[in-house]
Enzyme design. Structure first.
Site, PDB file in Angstrom:
ATOM      1  N   CYS A  60       0.875  -1.089   0.219  1.00  0.00           N
ATOM      2  CA  CYS A  60       0.041   0.175   0.207  1.00  0.00           C
ATOM      3  C   CYS A  60       0.840   1.296   0.047  1.00  0.00           C
ATOM      4  O   CYS A  60       1.930   1.315   0.630  1.00  0.00           O
ATOM      5  CB  CYS A  60      -0.884   0.009   1.186  1.00  0.00           C
ATOM      6  N   ARG A  72       5.451   0.067  -6.224  1.00  0.00           N
ATOM      7  CA  ARG A  72       5.364  -0.946  -5.182  1.00  0.00           C
ATOM      8  C   ARG A  72       4.382  -1.978  -5.203  1.00  0.00           C
ATOM      9  O   ARG A  72       4.411  -2.806  -4.275  1.00  0.00           O
ATOM     10  CB  ARG A  72       4.857  -0.118  -3.679  1.00  0.00           C
ATOM     11  N   TRP A  96      -2.576  -2.810  -1.765  1.00  0.00           N
ATOM     12  CA  TRP A  96      -2.449  -4.127  -1.867  1.00  0.00           C
ATOM     13  C   TRP A  96      -2.829  -5.095  -0.820  1.00  0.00           C
ATOM     14  O   TRP A  96      -2.711  -4.914   0.419  1.00  0.00           O
ATOM     15  CB  TRP A  96      -0.722  -4.150  -1.758  1.00  0.00           C
ATOM     16  N   ASN A 132      -1.723   2.247   5.553  1.00  0.00           N
ATOM     17  CA  ASN A 132      -0.778   1.190   5.216  1.00  0.00           C
ATOM     18  C   ASN A 132      -0.355   0.375   6.445  1.00  0.00           C
ATOM     19  O   ASN A 132       0.050   1.055   7.467  1.00  0.00           O
ATOM     20  CB  ASN A 132       0.648   1.843   4.576  1.00  0.00           C
ATOM     21  N   GLY A 133      -0.300  -0.982   6.364  1.00  0.00           N
ATOM     22  CA  GLY A 133      -0.177  -1.682   7.728  1.00  0.00           C
ATOM     23  C   GLY A 133      -1.227  -2.764   7.907  1.00  0.00           C
ATOM     24  O   GLY A 133      -1.969  -3.032   7.042  1.00  0.00           O
ATOM     25  N   GLU A 171      18.182 -17.197  -6.995  1.00  0.00           N
ATOM     26  CA  GLU A 171      17.788 -16.053  -7.334  1.00  0.00           C
ATOM     27  C   GLU A 171      17.334 -16.285  -8.882  1.00  0.00           C
ATOM     28  O   GLU A 171      16.580 -15.462  -9.112  1.00  0.00           O
ATOM     29  CB  GLU A 171      19.069 -14.942  -7.032  1.00  0.00           C
ATOM     30  N   LYS A 205      13.839 -15.131  -9.892  1.00  0.00           N
ATOM     31  CA  LYS A 205      13.417 -14.009 -10.913  1.00  0.00           C
ATOM     32  C   LYS A 205      12.579 -14.471 -11.972  1.00  0.00           C
ATOM     33  O   LYS A 205      11.718 -13.789 -12.517  1.00  0.00           O
ATOM     34  CB  LYS A 205      14.874 -13.535 -11.733  1.00  0.00           C
ATOM     35  N   GLU A 227       9.224 -14.713 -10.534  1.00  0.00           N
ATOM     36  CA  GLU A 227       8.189 -13.864  -9.938  1.00  0.00           C
ATOM     37  C   GLU A 227       7.543 -12.798 -11.340  1.00  0.00           C
ATOM     38  O   GLU A 227       6.646 -12.305 -11.295  1.00  0.00           O
ATOM     39  CB  GLU A 227       8.703 -12.951  -9.219  1.00  0.00           C
ATOM     40  N   HIS A 264      19.567 -36.465  -4.791  1.00  0.00           N
ATOM     41  CA  HIS A 264      19.038 -36.679  -3.286  1.00  0.00           C
ATOM     42  C   HIS A 264      17.237 -36.602  -3.577  1.00  0.00           C
ATOM     43  O   HIS A 264      16.665 -36.471  -2.626  1.00  0.00           O
ATOM     44  CB  HIS A 264      19.612 -35.940  -2.409  1.00  0.00           C
ATOM     45  N   LYS A 287       6.523  -4.043  -4.047  1.00  0.00           N
ATOM     46  CA  LYS A 287       7.788  -3.743  -4.236  1.00  0.00           C
ATOM     47  C   LYS A 287       8.430  -3.538  -2.691  1.00  0.00           C
ATOM     48  O   LYS A 287       9.566  -4.009  -2.519  1.00  0.00           O
ATOM     49  CB  LYS A 287       8.056  -2.504  -5.061  1.00  0.00           C
TER      50      LYS A 287
HETATM   51  C1  F6R Z   1      12.444 -10.035  -5.384  1.00  0.00           C
HETATM   52  C2  F6R Z   1      12.484  -9.074  -4.481  1.00  0.00           C
HETATM   53  C3  F6R Z   1      12.045  -9.245  -3.239  1.00  0.00           C
HETATM   54  C4  F6R Z   1      12.703  -8.443  -2.069  1.00  0.00           C
HETATM   55  C5  F6R Z   1      12.333  -8.584  -0.724  1.00  0.00           C
HETATM   56  C6  F6R Z   1      12.927  -7.952   0.263  1.00  0.00           C
HETATM   57  O1  F6R Z   1      13.033  -9.536  -6.750  1.00  0.00           O
HETATM   58  O2  F6R Z   1      12.722  -7.930  -4.828  1.00  0.00           O
HETATM   59  O3  F6R Z   1      12.421 -10.675  -2.881  1.00  0.00           O
HETATM   60  O4  F6R Z   1      14.105  -8.614  -2.222  1.00  0.00           O
HETATM   61  O5  F6R Z   1      10.813  -8.436  -0.722  1.00  0.00           O
HETATM   62  O6  F6R Z   1      12.910  -6.611   0.027  1.00  0.00           O
HETATM   63  P1  F6R Z   1      13.972  -5.697   0.668  1.00  0.00           P
HETATM   64  O7  F6R Z   1      15.249  -5.721  -0.147  1.00  0.00           O
HETATM   65  O8  F6R Z   1      13.370  -4.153   0.445  1.00  0.00           O
HETATM   66  O9  F6R Z   1      14.052  -5.805   2.113  1.00  0.00           O
END
Ligand code: F6R
Length: 605
Positions: free
Chosen positions: A2, A27, A74, A99-100, A478, A482, A485, A501, A600
């Site tokens: 949010c 975000r 969100w 937000n929260g 990672e 990527k 997501e 395994h 985000k």
């Molecule tokens: C994936 C991504 C998330 C963030 C995670 C932590 O591409 O961006 O997995 O890494 O939400 O966010 P931060 O780094 O802001 O604590």
């Protein structure tokens, strides 16, 4: 997650609110809305569509007013439907954006219902609106203060009242909220970036603060109700900014910005000392023998990658913990520990809580590695290293990740130096390798056409396996993250040695296996693991350092990266995997910068 924009302006506030919401789009959100006080009425429009649709709706409804609140939602409590979109009203009098998460919302809802309040949404926010309404006796500040005293959980809120047309009240507890002061008004938002178009001076609210924006006047009081002066900061426009330019997506732009982002991060280093806030005295880390790194998602993978560096350069026992798990476990003190919070935003609720938990358990030496200098984690930590990735708009983290890796590598060298494990001449060698990183990254980016050809072969698959070993195992994780997501392809990352395994059972010619293959000491082991895949008819896509001697062949597609880049090699390989995920997602036509269901900045638990 949010996003809030609100304020009082000298002129129609709608354009500033909508511009702010557009800046918060990165975000992630599933609905949005805006309300203003107009001719003695609180008027709002809300949509399940994008902010540009909200803009059209606001124009059609002829919304126009000096005081307003706006929101991107969100969903946490209640589906993304119009009734749950903010601003949430109590009667026609109180409007709230939030937000929260209010943890005691059920009990509050029950008691408000018994008092005759009707609920029109499933949100926890509606209890805030009704509580403020219940406590309102002509002073909206007092009403918000009394209402927030009853709330448990996390919130950043902005509240306005039909009967006080030039006033907006903000409050924060656990979620970020910043005041922005501009020549045309005073605003509130979830981050400074939202207000970059209308404010030039900013004040971050502290936990428990309330702010009263009354006309162009700003008063802040703390949790005890005492007036306080909080530090004001000027807005710093990042050169690595938020214009898309010639790129198709922000993610693509941000992938290509990595050489500059890394160079800028390195440019902040003076005398090999990356701890820039409250500089530790020489030797202050010399007795560190344990490292506890905390992070979520991509930031956790950065921490996991760095474990190998801390063990190798500093000879400290290093562990990376997923913040949401660590914060609910028993903390076993290991003595002489440095806690490192890794976070792009510096506001991730779980990492912030994990950091505070570690502090409450007596861990005093804490460092935040963040991309946002004024973030809660930076303020919470004893030291901080600020990465210089610039604003990252794409939800999938790319340049923030590589700059985190650079920061962690530096920290490993610093601790290694202070512990006498890295000599001055070795440090110089590592610094030279770091300095060569931007060019090496450009070399990897130049492989884009080959990576696009792989994407053509992969984009119709529904599953993929990513393999790596050592410091490249987190890079496999990672790469898989990527891909899933942004392309919604199911992908798993594995340490290649684990294949037999269990996951080997999944390998058929329909399961592409993507391998990150540096020319390091584990290469011959990795080759055996690749043979295991080939022997089961699996198809390999191998990112190989040019000096590995690996070749393409039947069932093996190979992209040759530059020669092995030493311990920093993960930073190069991950960029190729980012590009792969990006081009697969392009071919699948997904919403790359705003993947479904994701946000985000995850400021709720
Ligand atoms: C994936 C991504 C998330 C963030 C995670 C932590 O591409 O961006 O997995 O890494 O939400 O966010 P931060 O780094 O802001 O604590």
């Amino acid at each position: 997650m949010c996003g809030i924009v609100a304020g009082v302006s000298r002129r129609n506030i709608i354009p500033s609110l909508l511009e702010g919401l557009k800046r918060l789009e990165y975000r992630g959100y599933d609905s949005c809305g805006v309300a203003v006080l107009q001719r003695g009425e609180a008027r709002r429009v809300r949509t399940l569509s994008r902010v540009c649709a909200l803009e059209a709706d606001a124009r059609a409804a002829e919304l126009d007013g000096l005081t307003g609140v706006a929101h991107t939602r969100w969903a946490t409590h209640g589906m993304p439907v119009i009734d749950n979109a903010h601003p949430i009203f109590s009667g026609e009098q109180i409007a709230v954006v939030h937000n929260g998460i209010i943890e005691n919302h059920e009990a509050l809802r029950q008691s408000l219902t018994e008092k005759g309040y009707e609920f029109n949404s499933q949100t926890d926010t509606e209890v805030i609106a009704h509580l403020v309404h219940e406590h309102y006796c002509g002073d909206i500040l007092a009403a918000v203060r009394n209402a927030t005293r009853l709330l448990q959980g996390a919130y950043a809120i902005a509240v306005m009242c039909r009967d006080e047309p030039n006033r907006v009240i903000g409050a924060r507890q656990g979620s970020p909220l910043v005041v922005g002061i501009g020549k045309d008004g005073v605003f509130l938002a979830s981050d400074t970036f939202a207000l970059a178009g209308c404010a030039s001076r900013f004040i971050y609210l502290e936990e428990g603060d309330l702010v009263d924006i009354n006309g162009l006047d700003v008063q802040i009081c703390d949790a005890q109700g005492q007036a306080v002066a909080r530090r004001e900061i000027a807005f710093v426009q990042h050169a690595l900014g938020t214009e898309l330019g010639a790129y198709r997506h922000f993610m693509q732009k941000e992938i290509f910005e990595q050489p500059v982002a890394v160079a800028r991060t390195l440019a902040t280093i003076v005398d090999l000392d990356p701890l820039q806030v409250g500089m530790p005295r020489e030797g202050e880390l010399a007795d560190v023998s344990n490292l506890l790194m905390l992070g979520c998602g991509t930031s956790y993978y950065a921490a996991l990658t760095a474990c190998g560096w801390f063990e190798r350069f500093a000879n400290v026992a290093a562990r990376a913990e997923i913040s949401s798990e660590y914060r609910y476990r028993e903390h076993v003190s290991q003595g002489n520990t440095l806690v490192v919070a890794v976070s792009q935003s510096g506001e991730t609720a779980d990492t912030l809580a994990a950091l505070r938990y570690a502090q409450s358990m007596g861990e005093e030496r804490t460092v935040a590695i963040c991309n946002v200098a004024a973030s809660a984690m930076v303020r919470q930590s004893r030291w901080a290293f600020i990465t210089e990735a610039g604003a990252e708009v794409g939800v999938a983290s790319t340049k923030a990740f590589t700059t985190q890796l650079v920061a962690l590598f530096l920290l490993a060298i610093v601790i290694g130096r202070q512990r006498g494990r890295v000599s001055q001449s070795e440090a110089v060698v590592y610094m030279r390798q770091l300095a060569a990183l931007p060019d090496a990254l450009r070399n990897v980016l130049a492989r884009e056409p080959e990576i696009m050809a792989w994407a053509e072969e992969l984009y119709q698959k529904e599953h993929a396996l990513f393999l790596g070993r050592g410091t490249h195992y987190p890079i496999a994780l990672e790469g898989a993250l990527k891909l899933k997501e942004i392309s919604y392809i199911h992908a798993e990352g594995y340490p290649a040695g684990e294949l037999k395994h269990g996951p080997l059972a999944l390998v058929t010619d329909a399961m592409p296996v993507i391998v990150t293959a540096p020319n390091d000491v584990l290469l011959h082991k990795l080759k055996s693991n690749m043979e295991e895949v080939r022997a089961r008819g699996g198809r390999l896509f191998v990112l190989a350092d040019s000096d590995t001697g690996l070749k393409s062949g039947p069932g093996v597609r190979l992209i040759r990266l530059p020669a092995w880049f030493g311990p920093l090699s993960p930073v190069l390989h991950v960029v190729a995997l980012q590009l792969l995920a990006y081009h697969v997602a392009c071919l699948r036509g997904t919403d790359i910068d705003k993947p479904r269901n994701l946000a985000k900045s995850v400021t709720v638990e």
